[in-house]
Design a protein around this motif. Structure first.
Motif, mmCIF file in Angstrom:
data_model
loop_
_atom_site.group_PDB
_atom_site.id
_atom_site.type_symbol
_atom_site.label_atom_id
_atom_site.label_comp_id
_atom_site.label_asym_id
_atom_site.label_seq_id
_atom_site.Cartn_x
_atom_site.Cartn_y
_atom_site.Cartn_z
ATOM 1 N N ARG A 349 -63.931 0.954 -14.889
ATOM 2 C CA ARG A 349 -62.541 0.797 -14.434
ATOM 3 C C ARG A 349 -61.851 -0.355 -15.155
ATOM 4 N NH1 ARG A 349 -60.059 0.808 -9.602
ATOM 5 N NH2 ARG A 349 -59.393 2.964 -9.529
ATOM 6 N N GLY B 54 -50.455 7.757 -28.083
ATOM 7 C CA GLY B 54 -50.949 7.404 -26.748
ATOM 8 C C GLY B 54 -51.717 6.105 -26.720
ATOM 9 N N VAL B 57 -47.883 2.061 -24.705
ATOM 10 C CA VAL B 57 -46.997 2.656 -23.701
ATOM 11 C C VAL B 57 -45.578 2.177 -23.986
ATOM 12 C CG1 VAL B 57 -46.523 2.842 -21.239
ATOM 13 C CG2 VAL B 57 -48.876 2.633 -22.041
ATOM 14 N N ASP B 62 -38.954 8.950 -23.659
ATOM 15 C CA ASP B 62 -39.712 10.095 -23.214
ATOM 16 C C ASP B 62 -40.460 10.687 -24.411
ATOM 17 O OD1 ASP B 62 -40.329 11.838 -21.085
ATOM 18 O OD2 ASP B 62 -39.134 13.376 -22.110
ATOM 19 N N GLU B 64 -43.234 13.770 -25.791
ATOM 20 C CA GLU B 64 -44.016 14.977 -25.579
ATOM 21 C C GLU B 64 -44.723 15.296 -26.881
ATOM 22 O OE1 GLU B 64 -41.700 17.861 -22.799
ATOM 23 O OE2 GLU B 64 -42.534 19.006 -24.478
ATOM 24 N N ARG B 69 -48.250 15.815 -22.281
ATOM 25 C CA ARG B 69 -47.833 14.435 -22.025
ATOM 26 C C ARG B 69 -49.011 13.494 -21.883
ATOM 27 N NH1 ARG B 69 -42.628 13.549 -20.604
ATOM 28 N NH2 ARG B 69 -41.407 15.459 -20.781
ATOM 29 N N TRP B 70 -48.820 12.284 -22.366
ATOM 30 C CA TRP B 70 -49.829 11.248 -22.147
ATOM 31 C C TRP B 70 -49.902 10.938 -20.672
ATOM 32 C CZ3 TRP B 70 -53.207 10.885 -25.654
ATOM 33 C CH2 TRP B 70 -52.867 11.082 -27.005
ATOM 34 N N LYS B 71 -51.058 10.499 -20.243
ATOM 35 C CA LYS B 71 -51.387 10.180 -18.852
ATOM 36 C C LYS B 71 -51.880 11.397 -18.103
ATOM 37 C CE LYS B 71 -50.159 5.849 -17.408
ATOM 38 N NZ LYS B 71 -49.182 5.199 -18.316
ATOM 39 N N THR B 72 -51.249 12.584 -18.329
ATOM 40 C CA THR B 72 -51.723 13.744 -17.584
ATOM 41 C C THR B 72 -52.634 14.633 -18.437
ATOM 42 O OG1 THR B 72 -49.689 14.877 -18.153
ATOM 43 C CG2 THR B 72 -49.786 13.867 -15.986
ATOM 44 N N ASP B 73 -52.410 14.673 -19.744
ATOM 45 C CA ASP B 73 -53.166 15.613 -20.583
ATOM 46 C C ASP B 73 -53.986 14.907 -21.660
ATOM 47 O OD1 ASP B 73 -51.710 17.775 -19.272
ATOM 48 O OD2 ASP B 73 -50.020 17.135 -20.493
ATOM 49 N N ASP B 74 -54.426 13.683 -21.382
ATOM 50 C CA ASP B 74 -55.087 12.897 -22.433
ATOM 51 C C ASP B 74 -56.279 13.601 -23.074
ATOM 52 O OD1 ASP B 74 -53.294 11.114 -21.341
ATOM 53 O OD2 ASP B 74 -54.570 9.393 -21.795
#
Ligand SMILES: Nc1ncnc2c1ncn2[C@@H]1O[C@H](COP(=O)(O)OP(=O)(O)OP(=O)(O)O)[C@@H](O)[C@H]1O
Ligand SMILES: [Mg+2]
Lengths: 354, 249
Positions: A349, B54, B57, B62, B64, B69-74
């Protein structure tokens, strides 16, 4: 360059975990200094112990004698008693001789004689009894009886036997934590982690690989002090080597995980050194490496017993000196496992990749 | 495959203290094209590309990438991107082959290691430690690592800096072939000739802002009135016209 051939390759032969572990191992093997210290340090330590604690040791009580009119007769009386060695000490040198442990007690030859010693020191208290008995007997004191003595040699009862498993535990702790802690901070310093993070490498696998690579070198590292102790110093090994191996392995994993946790944030070698010392120093003192944990007050015991090095040392001593089974040390192993899993999860973490 | 653009960024902004490294940058990279980011030192090219990768930050805006998207589909994105960093550091005491094998193992699909070695003419250096490579060889290895996973989108940050002319041309041909397979490239460079040869479209960036966008030909025709009649304008002239400065002064 034909199409298809180039962009549709076969699956890699080795898993990322294996590749990462190999990478770490190669790095270690190709760093001659690291290799040197990992193996030479335990050997040096063992040799020093062998010199400091010769296998058979019934050391006579060292007693200092200051000059005086009756010195010659006192000397004769002391030397005729067994187990006393007499050294001449000057009035000015007696403080230093006592302080440096050269003698345990000073005898001032007068009638009656004067004993100078530190009653807080165990050796000095023994010396007082031995010297007192020797002098009184020489002056004609009659013993009411003399007890029949039955010398018993309990295997594993010497200090050195007790010490070696502690040294082994300490070694597993320090090489694990220094080895992992330093190499990771160095990777971070050299910005080697950035490209890895940009790739699909799984972060948990990277951290796990660091731990696995540690285990490969554990075998020789643990075997050196253990075999040296058994073969050269005559330490009895009552438990099975397989159980010892399991204990070492569990201990190594938990200290590797602690090393990861310690290395998860720092950006400089100074910072990681500070953290590692801060974590390890209390355990060197509290966890029964050089002297028993029983020396500490009861209020500290819950803390001491929860420390991973205490668990490792206790388990090693139980197996080596008492022949304990795997089941008998399962409590210590469970504690060590907890000290492996929680720090690993924490490291995952907290880990700073850039 | 979805028809989302390879990269879409809108009003991308990044501050470092009171330095605005990237200032409300917007552009789109289409599938299959080679898109160039041009600009002088400190223009914000690396910052921009690292946001798209990625690794940084953004403070605003925005992003794509490949419709994801970064954070959800890394995890998915990492498998489909190839990344070469401006300053690539690789373990010094690993050999070229070991390095490639390790990177290759991270990807589900990709080229074989012998293929990569051949492609980048590193065959002869397979067993050489990375620390003993020349700067250009190391750069080639970095690009080879980026291509190990047969990416859909390749990010290259000054890939040919430090390469000799032959290695540059060789890299260009690898890129041409990569694009022939349908790959998309986003590249930053200081070399104008490189941008003109490689790129379908070019964004000129200065002080974090987009100051021109178009095909090299369009930019040259619109902005670089040739001073000497016999010579056609270059992107260097475009940059001069836009900023009144040389690209590498
Ligand atoms: N980590 C950082 N901390 C503070 N400022 C930074 C940092 N990284 C970049 N900058 C600043 O942001 C601006 C843009 O830097 P960036 O590296 O993106 O430029 P660049 O176009 O890639 O330049 P170059 O052609 O030299 O590689 C510069 O002014 C730089 O000083
Ligand atoms: Mg840059």
């Amino acid at each position: 360059m034909g199409s298809g051939v180039i962009f549709r390759g076969q699956r890699p032969h080795l898993s990322p975990l294996v590749e990462l572990t190999l990478a770490r191992l190669r790095e270690f093997v190709r760093e001659p200094e690291a290799l040197f210290w990992t193996f030479v340090f335990p050997i040096l330590m063992s040799v020093m112990l062998a010199v400091a604690f010769p296998a058979r040791g019934d050391r006579p009580v060292p007693v200092g004698l200051v000059p005086g009119p009756e010195a010659a007769s006192v000397r004769r009386m002391l030397e005729s008693a067994p187990g006393i060695s007499v050294r001449d000490v000057t009035e000015t040198g007696e403080q230093a001789a006592l302080r440096e442990g050269e003698v345990d007690l000073i005898v001032v030859p007068s009638t009656p004689p004067v004993y100078r010693f530190d009653p807080a020191r165990e050796g000095s208290r023994i010396a007082r009894l031995v010297v007192d008995a020797a002098l009184k007997k020489a002056e004609g004191r009659a013993d009411p009886w003399s007890a029949r003595e039955e010398p018993v040699e309990v295997p594993g009862s010497r200090y050195i036997d007790w010490l070696i498993p502690g040294i082994l535990g300490m070694n597993i702790m320090s090489t694990g934590m220094w080895g992992i802690g330093f190499s990771i901070v160095q990777m971070r310093l050299r910005k080697l982690l950035k490209l890895l993070v940009a790739s699909p490498m799984r972060k948990g696998e990277y951290l796990l690989a660091q731990m696995l690579a540690r285990l490969v070198f554990l075998a020789p590292e643990a075997a050196v002090p253990l075999l040296f102790g058994a073969l050269v110093l005559g330490m009895p090994v009552l438990g099975s080597y397989a159980v010892i191996a399991v204990v070492c392995l569990t201990g190594a994993l938990s200290f590797a995980a602690l090393g990861l946790l310690a290395a998860s944030r720092p950006r400089t070698l100074e910072a990681i050194s500070g953290i590692l010392n801060l974590v390890m120093l209390p355990m060197w003192v509290l966890s029964g490496v050089f002297f028993s944990t029983a020396n500490f007050p009861d209020v500290l015991q819950p803390v001491i017993q929860a420390l991973p090095l205490t668990a490792l040392n206790d388990a090693l001593r139980a197996v080596v000196l008492e022949g304990a089974s795997l089941r008998a040390v399962s409590g210590e192993l469970a504690l060590l496992a907890a000290w492996g899993i929680l720090p690993f999860a924490g490291a995952l973490r907290l880990f700073r990749w850039t | 495959m979805s028809d989302a653009p390879a990269v879409r960024c809108e009003h991308l902004t990044k501050w470092y203290g009171d330095v605005t490294a990237v200032d409300s940058l917007s552009f789109t990279v289409r599938r299959g094209e080679c898109f160039g980011l041009l600009g002088p030192n400190g223009a914000g090219k690396t910052t921009t590309i690292e946001i798209l990768e990625g690794l940084l930050v953004p403070d605003a805006g925005d992003v794509e990438v490949l419709g994801l998207r970064w954070k959800t589909d890394d995890a998915e994105l990492r498998q489909r991107l190839g990344i070469q960093l401006q300053e690539t550091r690789l373990a010094e005491k690993a050999t070229v082959e070991e390095t490639l094998r390790m990177f290759r193992s991270f990807y589900r699909h990709g080229r074989s290691v012998p293929d990569l070695l051949r492609l980048f003419e590193l065959d002869g250096k397979r067993r050489t430690w990375v620390g003993k490579l020349s700067g250009g060889q190391r750069q080639r290895l970095a690009v080879a690592c980026a291509l190990a996973g047969a990416p859909d989108l390749l990010f290259l940050d000054e890939p040919t800096t430090g390469l000799d002319p032959q290695s540059r041309r060789q890299l260009w041909s690898v890129l041409a072939e990569f694009r022939a397979q349908g790959g998309t490239v986003l590249v930053t460079t200081h070399y104008m000739d490189e941008a003109e040869i490689l790129c379908d479209r070019v964004a000129v960036v200065d002080q974090g802002r987009l100051i021109a966008l178009g095909t090299p030909g369009e930019l040259i025709d619109a902005l670089a009135a040739p001073k000497v009649v016999t010579r056609r304008g270059t992107l260097e002239d475009v940059f001069m016209a836009l900023t009144g400065r040389h690209l590498r002064e």
